[in-house]
Design an enzyme around this catalytic site. Structure first.
Site, mmCIF file in Angstrom:
data_model
loop_
_atom_site.group_PDB
_atom_site.id
_atom_site.type_symbol
_atom_site.label_atom_id
_atom_site.label_comp_id
_atom_site.label_asym_id
_atom_site.label_seq_id
_atom_site.Cartn_x
_atom_site.Cartn_y
_atom_site.Cartn_z
ATOM 1 N N LYS A 17 -19.063 46.325 -17.535
ATOM 2 C CA LYS A 17 -19.560 46.911 -16.279
ATOM 3 C C LYS A 17 -20.018 45.858 -15.292
ATOM 4 O O LYS A 17 -19.658 45.890 -14.131
ATOM 5 C CB LYS A 17 -20.805 47.778 -16.528
ATOM 6 C CG LYS A 17 -20.619 49.035 -17.269
ATOM 7 C CD LYS A 17 -21.900 49.881 -17.215
ATOM 8 C CE LYS A 17 -23.143 49.234 -17.799
ATOM 9 N NZ LYS A 17 -23.097 48.998 -19.239
ATOM 10 N N ARG A 92 -27.976 56.594 -16.610
ATOM 11 C CA ARG A 92 -27.662 56.533 -18.039
ATOM 12 C C ARG A 92 -28.034 57.814 -18.754
ATOM 13 O O ARG A 92 -27.859 57.905 -19.965
ATOM 14 C CB ARG A 92 -28.463 55.393 -18.670
ATOM 15 C CG ARG A 92 -27.692 54.093 -18.826
ATOM 16 C CD ARG A 92 -28.671 53.052 -19.331
ATOM 17 N NE ARG A 92 -28.067 52.072 -20.163
ATOM 18 C CZ ARG A 92 -27.685 50.867 -19.724
ATOM 19 N NH1 ARG A 92 -27.789 50.555 -18.447
ATOM 20 N NH2 ARG A 92 -27.190 50.005 -20.565
ATOM 21 N N ARG A 131 -21.107 37.310 -25.770
ATOM 22 C CA ARG A 131 -21.741 37.303 -24.445
ATOM 23 C C ARG A 131 -22.868 36.275 -24.353
ATOM 24 O O ARG A 131 -23.676 36.133 -25.256
ATOM 25 C CB ARG A 131 -22.277 38.700 -24.143
ATOM 26 C CG ARG A 131 -23.031 38.796 -22.837
ATOM 27 C CD ARG A 131 -22.970 40.150 -22.257
ATOM 28 N NE ARG A 131 -23.812 41.105 -22.960
ATOM 29 C CZ ARG A 131 -23.868 42.392 -22.634
ATOM 30 N NH1 ARG A 131 -23.134 42.861 -21.654
ATOM 31 N NH2 ARG A 131 -24.656 43.199 -23.310
ATOM 32 N N ARG A 164 -28.659 37.195 -25.018
ATOM 33 C CA ARG A 164 -29.698 38.141 -24.623
ATOM 34 C C ARG A 164 -30.447 38.661 -25.839
ATOM 35 O O ARG A 164 -29.854 38.934 -26.868
ATOM 36 C CB ARG A 164 -29.049 39.328 -23.917
ATOM 37 C CG ARG A 164 -29.169 39.267 -22.417
ATOM 38 C CD ARG A 164 -28.290 40.271 -21.762
ATOM 39 N NE ARG A 164 -28.515 41.633 -22.256
ATOM 40 C CZ ARG A 164 -27.888 42.694 -21.763
ATOM 41 N NH1 ARG A 164 -27.004 42.556 -20.791
ATOM 42 N NH2 ARG A 164 -28.121 43.886 -22.241
ATOM 43 N N ARG A 175 -28.013 50.564 -29.344
ATOM 44 C CA ARG A 175 -27.595 50.772 -27.955
ATOM 45 C C ARG A 175 -26.311 51.583 -27.875
ATOM 46 O O ARG A 175 -26.149 52.420 -26.992
ATOM 47 C CB ARG A 175 -27.430 49.435 -27.235
ATOM 48 C CG ARG A 175 -28.770 48.851 -26.780
ATOM 49 C CD ARG A 175 -28.701 47.359 -26.517
ATOM 50 N NE ARG A 175 -27.821 47.021 -25.435
ATOM 51 C CZ ARG A 175 -27.111 45.894 -25.373
ATOM 52 N NH1 ARG A 175 -27.201 44.991 -26.335
ATOM 53 N NH2 ARG A 175 -26.331 45.660 -24.361
#
Ligand code: ADP
Ligand code: ZN
Length: 222
Positions: A17, A92, A131, A164, A175
């Site tokens: 995203k 969300r 990531r 992260r 998540r």
């Protein structure tokens, strides 16, 4: 001529995203508004909002709707959003979507389209595990798909790239569950409003500015 566009980028954590929203913002000349980035900014500044948000984010849970919506509303009221925006990470929940409808109608605005990135689970896991984000400007990289020019350093500001806190495997699992149970129903919500544009898995892999330009053309935005 650029047309004004108020877009929503919808997709699972790690669906790309943020990267997609950034590329599309470049094409359209509009603002990217990421609620995750706004929270991370508050966390790094040590604000009360940041402390509250962190307690949820570290567990892979959503920050409560009212807190998140209030933060977003403040951002939407800033004059730079008048030229258009792409929401990345909001809404969300169905309740957030309803709150957004109300906020936008109060501002005399409406949603132009909702772009849904349909990405299979295995791909999501692969993306999240590679990531890395910049410690200071939050720019996002992937060790194999979108690596920085110099390993471990941000292309934009040369700060250190880190994993992260909420990209740890246990938190990622949570998540993804939250996405399926709570966020995924938004696909139908926006389908029913005839706003949904789905980017299929084979197309959601590429994420370059050129692809986003093509999408913008398809949506009649440029
Ligand atoms: P990702 O999409 O990869 O999970 P984000 O940066 O969008 O990453 O979000 C990180 C975390 O920030 C979420 O797991 C959640 O805790 C919080 N968050 C971001 N946006 C929202 C939102 N709209 N509502 C509630 N919590 C949010
Ligand atoms: Zn940086």
């Amino acid at each position: 001529m650029m047309k004004k566009a108020n877009l929503i980028m919808l997709g699972a954590p790690g669906s790309g995203k943020g990267t997609r929203a950034a590329a599309l913002c470049e094409v359209l000349g509009v603002e990217q508004i990421s609620t995750g980035d706004l929270f991370r900014h508050n966390i790094s500044e040590g604000t009360e909002l940041g402390k509250l948000a962190k307690s949820y984010m570290d567990k892979g849970e959503l920050v409560p709707d009212d807190v998140t919506a209030a933060m977003l509303e403040d951002r939407l009221k800033q004059p730079d959003t008048k030229k258009g925006f792409i929401l990345d990470g909001f809404p969300r929940t169905i309740r957030q979507a309803e709150m957004l409808d109300k906020m936008l109608s109060d501002l005399g605005e409406k949603i132009t389209a909702v772009i849904y990135l349909d990405v299979p689970d295995e791909e999501i896991i692969r993306r999240i595990s590679g990531r890395r984000i910049c410690k200071s400007c939050q720019a996002s990289y992937h060790v194999s798909f979108t690596p920085p020019m110099h390993e471990g350093r941000c292309d934009k500001c040369d700060s250190e790239l880190v994993i992260r806190d909420d990209d740890k495997p246990e938190t990622v699992k949570k998540r993804l569950e939250v996405f399926k149970s709570t966020t995924f129903p938004l696909v139908k919500y926006y389908e029913d409003k005839h706003l949904l544009v789905t980017i299929p898995p084979e197309l959601s892999k590429a994420g370059a500015v050129a692809d986003m330009r093509e999408l913008a053309r398809k949506l009649n935005l440029i």
